[in-house]
Design an enzyme around this catalytic site. Structure first.
Site, PDB file in Angstrom:
ATOM      1  N   THR B  74      19.747 -51.649  16.508  1.00 11.08           N
ATOM      2  CA  THR B  74      19.462 -50.566  15.570  1.00 11.08           C
ATOM      3  C   THR B  74      19.041 -51.121  14.215  1.00 11.08           C
ATOM      4  O   THR B  74      18.035 -50.705  13.640  1.00 11.08           O
ATOM      5  CB  THR B  74      20.703 -49.657  15.414  1.00 11.08           C
ATOM      6  OG1 THR B  74      20.917 -49.013  16.666  1.00 11.08           O
ATOM      7  CG2 THR B  74      20.487 -48.619  14.335  1.00 11.08           C
ATOM      8  N   ASN B 153      15.194 -47.547  28.032  1.00  9.12           N
ATOM      9  CA  ASN B 153      16.609 -47.722  28.381  1.00  9.12           C
ATOM     10  C   ASN B 153      17.117 -46.701  29.373  1.00  9.12           C
ATOM     11  O   ASN B 153      18.127 -46.901  30.020  1.00  9.12           O
ATOM     12  CB  ASN B 153      17.454 -47.680  27.106  1.00  9.12           C
ATOM     13  CG  ASN B 153      17.201 -46.430  26.289  1.00  9.12           C
ATOM     14  OD1 ASN B 153      16.057 -46.032  26.079  1.00  9.12           O
ATOM     15  ND2 ASN B 153      18.249 -45.790  25.842  1.00  9.12           N
ATOM     16  N   GLN B 182      15.943 -53.803  25.646  1.00  7.54           N
ATOM     17  CA  GLN B 182      16.221 -53.692  27.079  1.00  7.54           C
ATOM     18  C   GLN B 182      15.404 -54.675  27.930  1.00  7.54           C
ATOM     19  O   GLN B 182      15.600 -54.764  29.130  1.00  7.54           O
ATOM     20  CB  GLN B 182      15.920 -52.269  27.579  1.00  7.54           C
ATOM     21  CG  GLN B 182      16.939 -51.231  27.158  1.00  7.54           C
ATOM     22  CD  GLN B 182      18.309 -51.450  27.779  1.00  7.54           C
ATOM     23  OE1 GLN B 182      18.499 -52.252  28.678  1.00  7.54           O
ATOM     24  NE2 GLN B 182      19.295 -50.715  27.272  1.00  7.54           N
ATOM     25  N   SER B 203      18.850 -57.414  20.932  1.00 12.48           N
ATOM     26  CA  SER B 203      20.259 -57.130  20.697  1.00 12.48           C
ATOM     27  C   SER B 203      21.125 -58.065  21.537  1.00 12.48           C
ATOM     28  O   SER B 203      20.823 -58.316  22.703  1.00 12.48           O
ATOM     29  CB  SER B 203      20.541 -55.677  21.070  1.00 12.48           C
ATOM     30  OG  SER B 203      21.926 -55.479  21.140  1.00 12.48           O
ATOM     31  N   GLY B 204      22.192 -58.579  20.936  1.00 14.32           N
ATOM     32  CA  GLY B 204      23.049 -59.554  21.626  1.00 14.32           C
ATOM     33  C   GLY B 204      23.885 -58.958  22.746  1.00 14.32           C
ATOM     34  O   GLY B 204      24.050 -59.562  23.804  1.00 14.32           O
ATOM     35  N   HIS B 205      24.393 -57.747  22.539  1.00 16.66           N
ATOM     36  CA  HIS B 205      25.367 -57.244  23.522  1.00 16.66           C
ATOM     37  C   HIS B 205      24.730 -56.735  24.810  1.00 16.66           C
ATOM     38  O   HIS B 205      25.419 -56.391  25.759  1.00 16.66           O
ATOM     39  CB  HIS B 205      26.278 -56.175  22.892  1.00 16.66           C
ATOM     40  CG  HIS B 205      25.638 -54.837  22.724  1.00 16.66           C
ATOM     41  ND1 HIS B 205      26.025 -53.738  23.454  1.00 16.66           N
ATOM     42  CD2 HIS B 205      24.643 -54.424  21.920  1.00 16.66           C
ATOM     43  CE1 HIS B 205      25.299 -52.702  23.088  1.00 16.66           C
ATOM     44  NE2 HIS B 205      24.452 -53.091  22.161  1.00 16.66           N
ATOM     45  N   THR B 241      26.613 -62.888   3.273  1.00 13.94           N
ATOM     46  CA  THR B 241      26.988 -64.147   3.916  1.00 13.94           C
ATOM     47  C   THR B 241      26.635 -64.106   5.397  1.00 13.94           C
ATOM     48  O   THR B 241      26.999 -63.164   6.096  1.00 13.94           O
ATOM     49  CB  THR B 241      28.487 -64.396   3.743  1.00 13.94           C
ATOM     50  OG1 THR B 241      28.760 -64.440   2.344  1.00 13.94           O
ATOM     51  CG2 THR B 241      28.908 -65.698   4.381  1.00 13.94           C
ATOM     52  N   CYS B 328      23.871 -43.808  24.454  1.00 16.47           N
ATOM     53  CA  CYS B 328      23.724 -43.318  23.092  1.00 16.47           C
ATOM     54  C   CYS B 328      23.667 -41.794  23.045  1.00 16.47           C
ATOM     55  O   CYS B 328      24.058 -41.174  22.074  1.00 16.47           O
ATOM     56  CB  CYS B 328      22.463 -43.878  22.446  1.00 16.47           C
ATOM     57  SG  CYS B 328      22.440 -45.658  22.456  1.00 16.47           S
TER      58      CYS B 328
END
Lengths: 402, 384
Positions: B74, B153, B182, B203-205, B241, B328
């Site tokens: 996102t 998706n 995706q 996206s990592g997840h 950071t 979502c």
């Protein structure tokens, strides 16, 4: 230091489309592997070329020496850089052209000005640098179409980049892009050359060696380890499987008539190799056999030996003669090691007059009185595995994390 | 849920890989120095961060300085769309996207519409794919941004992004953003010299990394506005950071995803076909939304006149986790915009179920799933 990066042009891309990415990634990994001693290299890849950032002169020297050995590279060029100042650029041009001062050559300057804020336009830069370089070298003459040397000058935003040399690479395909095979590595001249030729076609290798202490010495094993390590210079790691072969060889000597013992020995070696091949998921076995060289390398012999397996046996040297093989061995740097005179598994127990036309049925008949299978299982199980190149684990402390 | 749970909702999120978790722990324990600090610990963290960045850059075929670590898909999508649109108003104000984008894209362009941008939506056919002719007709000289998702998706449709890129670059100066959330790790996606996407979101997840990690990468240096201001981290484009452990975890997950991609793709395709064959036995009671040309890891189908939620509950009772069209939007009661865009028959709109495969799914899981699926369908629809 004037060197900024090395530009690499890719070799034969017979695998296109989706595989191109694999090809490039494989090449990059192979380069990292071959230069593991240099620590982490900063490599940037693009679709048609790759750049290695240069940290210092030593690194540059090592790369220049090693890159021509790595398969998958068509050619490469050292790229120098200086500040965007016409005097500095002239000086750098001279430094680069000094490399060519001993030959009669045609020459031109090619300028690309990406940074349009640079006060001189491309043509002016070309005139300035060409006009400065030419009078200083008697051996150079100008030729606009296809000159021997093209001094390429690029004025980018951060600096001026220059290159002139195009160094030939080894061509071929990056090792690993064409599957894995098991190389029977004896320690002689032929098998390392056979391995090298397969690597050139992108085949990743593991190696197998038959060790028969006390009949063969530690020296002979060390020699094979050196050869395996030499082969890693072409851009891949190699695992060497060392098979304890004494038991099997002794049994053959006792139970099989001496004139076919050599055939049986080869058959047993191939059986062992095939088991190891299966365990390591390799697809084929590579040997250094060349037709007619020795008794075991007649078509009849090969047929009898080959009968133990359906696995593809790749024999890249089958039609080469000894001098051709020696030429390659010298070129790839394995010859000196190969000719060290130690007994190996193929030379011990050599019968006085081996059959050059062994009959398969007879060989099978003689073998049928002994249970080799159990010994083979044990030899495969008790093998020792060495990994080359031997590198310092500390070289890349982040490798596990990424 | 128990150890025997069959998890087929990997497009919603995935279970992190052990080696990714392990790397994350080690970085937290050993390299916790602030990468912006100049002391040895900071320098070391920064070196590790650069390595993670280079690895991602290598995978995507770009340079490290064009790779930005974000908090996920996102943020990557929002950043790309707002950043690229608002910084290029001198070139025009026309934006193109498709009607089946992820909400993080659709909501962003809606916001831009309120700001005065001219947004147009490309339609999709019943297979969920845009028409290149429509794209060619709609790209204009003043188009400044085209945003397109690579793999949908909800039903797995693949957009022809490389052909689209060619059209976009031929006829406009627009930046082409691809939402690859995706598709990354499932299909080959990377920058090319000149004809591919200009900007990619990851996206990592979704690739067995962590939630809260992502990447926004560019083909080359592009002009755009930062939205998080502060200490100038991430090349001044995303201050704050930098989360080094997250960056390392993402980089590792991405590497493994790409390295294992071909093997997994083969499996997914096989499972997808097997389940489709099974579903086809039910004739016109079942409608399969996914197509053989779509992504192999997503399979969506619908049962006539049966609500998705009922099927999900029935499967869940038997330890099988699937979802309605997308996580979502699954809590909303209205039909998803993607399903609407596909022009589905009314009888099938309410019952869309999505299966999505991941690295932890096994052949045994699929065998068992097929059994359970039959049980559930028989139970719910009587004799069907």
């Amino acid at each position: 230091m004037i060197w900024k990066e090395i530009l690499i042009r890719y070799g034969e891309l017979s695998t296109k489309g989706r595989n191109k990415m694999d090809f490039i990634r494989r090449l990059r990994e192979n380069i990292r592997h071959a230069f593991a001693d240099l620590g982490h290299l900063h490599i940037r890849t693009e679709r048609d070329r790759m750049f290695i950032a240069i940290q210092d002169e030593t690194q540059m020297d090592v790369l220049l020496k090693g890159l021509p050995k790595i398969f998958g590279i068509q050619s490469f060029s050292p790229v120098a850089a200086c500040e965007k100042d016409i005097e500095a650029m002239k000086k750098l041009a001279i430094t680069i052209m000094d490399t060519f001062k001993n030959e009669q050559l045609t020459f031109k300057v090619e300028v690309k000005r990406t940074d349009k804020t640079f006060p001189l336009e491309s043509h002016a830069i070309q005139r300035e640098i060409g006009g400065y370089v030419l009078p200083q070298y008697q051996n150079l003459s100008v030729k606009v179409k296809k000159p021997d040397i093209e001094l390429r000058v690029e004025v980018r935003h951060d600096a001026t980049y220059m290159m002139a040399q195009v160094i030939a690479g080894a061509g071929g395909m990056p090792v690993g892009s064409n599957g894995k095979s098991l190389l029977m590595l004896s320690g002689g001249i032929d098998s390392p050359v056979a391995g090298y030729l397969m690597m050139k076609r992108g085949v990743r290798l593991e190696a197998i060696h038959f060790f028969s202490p006390p009949y063969t010495s530690q020296n002979s094993l060390e020699k094979v380890k050196v050869l395996a390590n030499e082969l890693t210079k072409f851009g891949a790691s190699i695992r060497l499987h060392v098979i304890p072969f004494t038991e099997i060889q002794v049994l053959i000597k006792e139970k099989v008539p001496s004139n076919v013992s050599m055939t049986t020995t080869r058959r047993m070696m191939l059986k062992v190799a095939d088991k190891v091949r299966e365990e390591i998921d390799a697809l084929a076995i590579v040997t250094g056999e060349s037709l007619g060289q020795v008794a075991s390398q007649t078509l009849e012999s090969l047929t009898a030996i080959n009968a133990v397996t359906n696995t593809p046996i790749l024999r890249p040297l089958i039609s080469s003669d000894k001098l051709e093989i020696i030429d390659i061995a010298e070129k790839i740097g394995t010859y000196e090691t190969s000719i060290q005179p130690f007994e190996d598994c193929c030379t011990i127990f050599t019968p006085a007059s081996p059959k050059t036309k062994p009959k398969l049925e007879k060989v099978e008949h003689y073998e049928s009185f002994s249970d080799f299978d159990e010994l083979i299982e044990r030899a495969v199980k008790n093998r020792e595995v060495y990994i080359f190149p031997k590198k310092e684990q500390e070289a890349d402390k982040f490798a596990d994390l990424l | 849920m128990g150890v025997n749970t069959i998890y087929l909702d990997n497009s919603a999120t995935t279970k992190p890989l052990k080696e990714v978790m392990q790397a994350f722990m080690v970085v937290n324990e050993q390299y916790y120095g602030n990468p912006a600090s100049i002391h040895a610990m900071g320098v070391e963290s920064n070196e590790l961060l650069m390595r993670a960045r280079e690895q991602v850059a290598d995978i995507l075929h770009t340079e490290a300085k064009n790779v930005l670590f974000t908090s996920g898909g996102t943020e990557s999508n929002n950043t790309a769309i707002f950043g690229l649109a608002r910084s290029n108003t001198h070139k025009g104000n026309h934006i193109l996207t498709t009607e089946i984008e992820h909400p993080s894209v659709l909501e962003s362009v809606k916001q831009l519409e309120l700001e005065g941008f001219d947004v147009e939506y490309l339609q999709v056919d019943k297979n969920g794919v845009i028409s290149l002719e429509e794209l060619r007709a709609k790209v204009r000289k003043d188009t400044i941004l085209v945003s397109m998702l690579h793999v949908n998706n909800e039903m797995g449709a693949i957009q022809p992004i490389f052909e689209a890129a060619k059209i976009i670059h031929e006829s406009s100066r627009a930046a082409f953003h691809v939402d690859a959330v995706q598709s990354f790790g499932k299909l080959p996606i990377s920058f090319t010299d000149d004809e591919g996407p200009d900007c990619i979101s990851i996206s990592g997840h979704k690739i067995h990394g962590f939630k809260g990690t992502g990447v926004l990468a560019f083909r080359k240096k592009m002009k755009w506005q930062p939205y998080a201001l502060g200490g100038g981290q991430e090349f001044g484009l995303r201050s704050g950071t930098v989360a080094v452990p997250q960056a390392v975890a993402l980089s590792k997950a991405a590497r493994i995803a790409v390295e294992t991609m071909n093997d997994r793709a083969k499996k997914y395709r096989q499972w997808n076909e097997e389940i489709c064959t099974q579903l086809r036995r039910y004739g016109d009671v079942v409608h399969i939304l996914s197509t053989p040309q779509g992504a192999a890891h997503i399979l969506s189908f619908s049962i006539r006149d049966l609500k998705g939620e009922i099927i999900i509950n029935a499967l869940q009772k038997r330890d099988v986790i699937v979802s309605t069209s997308s996580a979502c939007s699954s809590k909303q009661t209205k039909t998803s915009h993607v399903v609407e865009a596909l022009n589905l028959d009314e009888h099938f709109k309410k019952g869309v179920i999505r299966l999505s495969f991941g690295a932890y799914v096994t052949d045994e899981d699929i065998v068992k799933f097929k059994q359970v699926l039959d049980e559930v369908l028989m139970e719910l629809k009587g004799e069907l």
